[in-house]
Design a protein around this motif. Structure first.
Motif, mmCIF file in Angstrom:
data_model
loop_
_atom_site.group_PDB
_atom_site.id
_atom_site.type_symbol
_atom_site.label_atom_id
_atom_site.label_comp_id
_atom_site.label_asym_id
_atom_site.label_seq_id
_atom_site.Cartn_x
_atom_site.Cartn_y
_atom_site.Cartn_z
ATOM 1 N N SER A 1 0.967 -1.340 0.195
ATOM 2 C CA SER A 1 -0.014 0.095 0.146
ATOM 3 C C SER A 1 1.016 1.410 -0.105
ATOM 4 C CB SER A 1 -0.639 0.014 1.120
ATOM 5 O OG SER A 1 -0.110 0.383 2.386
ATOM 6 N N THR A 2 2.234 1.165 0.399
ATOM 7 C CA THR A 2 3.049 2.479 0.248
ATOM 8 C C THR A 2 3.379 2.767 -0.943
ATOM 9 O OG1 THR A 2 4.908 0.922 0.699
ATOM 10 C CG2 THR A 2 3.833 1.753 2.513
ATOM 11 N N PRO B 1 7.851 6.408 2.547
ATOM 12 C CA PRO B 1 9.454 6.188 2.585
ATOM 13 C C PRO B 1 9.664 5.387 1.145
ATOM 14 C CG PRO B 1 8.264 5.383 4.692
ATOM 15 C CD PRO B 1 7.336 5.893 3.912
ATOM 16 N N VAL B 2 8.688 4.669 0.685
ATOM 17 C CA VAL B 2 9.097 3.817 -0.448
ATOM 18 C C VAL B 2 9.364 4.947 -1.649
ATOM 19 C CG1 VAL B 2 8.362 2.252 -2.282
ATOM 20 C CG2 VAL B 2 8.148 1.590 0.132
ATOM 21 N N VAL B 3 8.433 5.775 -1.665
ATOM 22 C CA VAL B 3 8.540 6.941 -2.615
ATOM 23 C C VAL B 3 9.748 7.860 -2.630
ATOM 24 C CG1 VAL B 3 7.423 8.979 -3.664
ATOM 25 C CG2 VAL B 3 5.929 7.019 -2.825
ATOM 26 N N GLN B 4 10.045 8.088 -1.355
ATOM 27 C CA GLN B 4 11.398 8.764 -1.037
ATOM 28 C C GLN B 4 12.616 8.081 -1.502
ATOM 29 O OE1 GLN B 4 11.859 11.948 0.210
ATOM 30 N NE2 GLN B 4 9.391 12.225 -0.456
ATOM 31 N N VAL B 5 12.658 6.685 -1.314
ATOM 32 C CA VAL B 5 13.659 5.882 -1.472
ATOM 33 C C VAL B 5 13.726 5.719 -3.064
ATOM 34 C CG1 VAL B 5 14.515 3.465 -1.492
ATOM 35 C CG2 VAL B 5 13.637 4.608 0.705
ATOM 36 N N VAL B 6 12.894 5.545 -3.686
ATOM 37 C CA VAL B 6 12.922 5.500 -5.084
ATOM 38 C C VAL B 6 13.436 6.727 -6.071
ATOM 39 C CG1 VAL B 6 11.424 5.301 -7.420
ATOM 40 C CG2 VAL B 6 11.155 3.751 -5.637
ATOM 41 N N MET C 1 11.215 -4.243 1.894
ATOM 42 C CA MET C 1 11.344 -2.862 1.272
ATOM 43 C C MET C 1 11.749 -2.899 -0.242
ATOM 44 S SD MET C 1 11.399 0.431 2.107
ATOM 45 C CE MET C 1 12.186 1.960 1.821
ATOM 46 N N GLY C 2 12.456 -3.900 -0.648
ATOM 47 C CA GLY C 2 13.081 -4.112 -1.977
ATOM 48 C C GLY C 2 11.637 -4.451 -2.810
ATOM 49 N N HIS C 3 10.638 -5.338 -2.299
ATOM 50 C CA HIS C 3 9.396 -5.677 -2.918
ATOM 51 C C HIS C 3 8.839 -4.217 -3.129
ATOM 52 C CE1 HIS C 3 10.363 -9.831 -2.830
ATOM 53 N NE2 HIS C 3 10.175 -9.943 -1.356
ATOM 54 N N ALA C 4 8.575 -3.430 -2.116
ATOM 55 C CA ALA C 4 7.711 -2.330 -2.273
ATOM 56 C C ALA C 4 8.301 -1.513 -3.198
ATOM 57 C CB ALA C 4 7.689 -1.636 -0.816
#
Length: 569
Positions: free
Chosen positions: A176-177, A185-190, A234-237
């Motif tokens: 859902s992130t 956080p996922v958007v920021q990491v990408v 985190m990798g899957h997201a």
């Protein structure tokens, strides 16, 4: 004796004029100085900046003169990297606007490299950092490069990883992130991964699932480098987020998918091509980062030797025929085709392309995107193009016999056709047409020539030094027909700017095969690869290995690099 550092506690000494320092050191003539001073009155620019723009003084020589003028030490940023502790004390935006790079903390004083160590910047840096500052001087270009190296976009990634792990309890909540919440956080990491990839000049980003973790790697100058390791969840997201951006089906994780998206990073738009596939460890994604400036290369800038360029330039200006660009994935075929197409483009001719995908949009050229769901394939699209009165046709890639047959027929009926083909060299490319059951006489009549290419890493200009190659490398060089260069061999020692690799950027090497009457006669006999290659070399073709050896003799690349990129048994 080295210059002292300009600090808050050290009074500014009596200064000699910058122009006088440059003249006395022999870096500038009195006439050049007088001319620059006249232009300075009109432009209002600082004298040093104006002299560099006029080409009168090198940036590093200017830095040395500025050091003497202001009474501060000069630092070589090729040999000195910033410490993470120092970089954190000055915001990146301030570092870029002031052209100032924090280097290290020494006895409570922050050492900062600047391009112009004037009194104002010293006060401003003291206010921004809240501590005593010592100035050193370096060239503006070196500081910009070092800022890109020192300020890592991935520096705060651990904080986002921790936030992600703290907010998820199940795999479904992890997915859902991937929603469009820019603070997730996922958007920021990408965003951080893509920003760092762009700064590092990466051509590809690999997201590799492994046992309990996900590895992120960048391909820089043709070589993969480990950059980051993320927890498995985190990798899957991250993969799901990338698939959302690229318009892929995030539910389907087994079937290979392709997509494309554009993202704005640090004021510029980055085109990204995404490809996913299922592996034993999970879903792997590879991102191809497309640099729009590559489409702006001119044919004369491709790096071909002068004689090869003359023949190729005449070949592609023929009113009909077919020119093939051959090589493996990542060898620069698309860049060469776009540079050629840009050279031919004009208001008096109709240039049309069929591509999968359209990587670069070129003004005044009609480009067609493959869409298999809508029935637009290379074969069907090429048929449609031939009804649009084209003069020049670019087929992005010949992948099957049907496309190959239509392309050669177009070349035989008065059109000029360009295309790429996966093959190891020019002789292999010709034989691939025969493998596709295209008649030998048709291949001989339609194809004007084949250019095969590879990309080799250049020796870094910042740390190039003479060296003696190991015995096995020297034996290979001599066996390949190399002649010991008069000035000896060169390599890169490794510096801050090339990430200690010794290489920076790449150069193309090209093998051009012409379709001569003798080659047409040979093709009609169903020859072997060795026969085609032998005739081509007899008629003047220099092989990829020959061209690479010449690049080593010219001090452009190393023997180790041609063994890595063009090794031939």
């Amino acid at each position: 004796m080295s210059m002292p550092l300009a600090t808050d506690a050290v009074p500014v000494p009596t200064r000699r004029f910058l122009g006088e320092i440059l003249v006395d050191s022999g870096l500038l003539t009195r006439e050049q100085l007088d001319d620059a001073l006249l232009k300075q009155r009109v432009s209002g620019k600082r004298l040093g900046t104006l002299l560099v723009e006029l080409g009168a003084v090198d940036e590093r020589d200017l830095a040395t003169a500025l050091g003497e003028h202001f009474g501060v030490a000069v630092i070589d940023l090729r040999r000195r990297a910033s410490t993470p502790e120092a970089v954190q004390l000055l915001p990146e935006s301030s570092a870029r606007s002031l052209l100032a790079l924090p280097l290290r903390l020494m006895d409570g004083t922050l050492e900062v490299a600047v391009a112009d160590p004037n009194d104002g910047i010293l006060e401003e840096l003291r206010g921004l950092t809240g501590m005593p500052v010592a100035l050193l001087v370096a060239s503006a270009t070196d500081i910009r490069r070092a800022i890109d190296r020192g300020y890592r976009a991935l520096a705060g990634v651990d904080r986002h990883v921790d936030a992600f792990q703290a907010t998820i309890a199940t795999q479904s909540s992890a997915a859902s992130t991937t929603a469009a919440d820019e603070s997730a956080p996922v958007v920021q990491v990408v965003t951080m991964v893509l920003t760092q990839a762009a700064r590092d000049r990466a051509s590809d980003v690999h997201i590799d699932p492994m046992d309990g973790m996900t590895r992120v790697r960048f391909r820089i100058d043709g070589v993969l480098h480990d950059v980051l390791t993320l927890p498995g969840a985190m990798g899957h997201a991250v993969v799901s987020r990338l698939k959302v951006l690229a318009g892929m089906n995030i539910v389907e994780r087994r079937r290979a998918q392709d997509g494309q998206f554009t993202i704005e990073l640090e004021g510029r738009h980055l085109d990204v091509r995404a490809a996913s596939t299922g592996t034993v460890g999970g879903e792997k994604v590879v991102l191809r980062l497309l640099d729009k400036s590559a489409a702006a290369f001119r044919l004369s800038e491709l790096g071909m030797p002068e004689d090869t360029y003359r023949v190729y330039s005449a070949m592609v200006r023929a009113p009909f025929g077919m020119v093939i660009c051959a090589g493996p994935t990542g060898s620069g075929k698309t860049t060469s085709l776009y540079a050629t197409m840009g050279e031919l483009n004009g208001t008096e001719i109709n240039v049309m392309t069929i591509e999968d995908p359209v990587e670069y949009l070129v003004p005044s050229i009609n480009q067609i995107q493959i869409n298999e769901q809508a029935g637009v394939t290379f074969a069907s699209g090429l048929r449609a193009i031939l009804r649009q009165d084209p003069d020049v046709v670019l087929v992005g890639e010949i992948r099957d016999a049907e496309t190959a047959r239509i392309a050669v027929q177009a070349a035989l009926t008065g059109h000029f056709v360009m295309s790429s083909l996966h093959a190891t060299d020019s002789a292999s490319a010709l034989l691939r047409f025969l493998d596709m059951d295209i008649e030998a006489y048709v291949v001989g009549s339609a194809v004007s020539g084949v250019v095969s290419q590879r990309l080799l890493r250049r020796i870094c200009d910042q740390c190039r030094r003479p060296y003696a190659p190991p015995t096995e490398e020297l034996d290979y060089f001599l066996a390949a027909g190399g002649v010991l260069p008069v000035g000896g061999f060169w390599h890169g020692e490794g510096c801050v700017f090339c990430a200690q690799t010794g290489y920076q950027d790449r150069i193309g090497v090209y093998e051009l095969l012409r379709m001569t009457p003798a080659m047409r006669a040979l093709i009609a006999t169903s020859p072997t690869h060795d026969q085609v290659r032998a005739l081509a070399t007899d008629e003047g073709t220099r092989t990829l290995q020959d061209e690479a050896v010449l690049a080593v003799s010219a001090g452009i690349t190393t023997i180790a690099e041609i063994i890595r990129g063009i090794y031939v048994l």
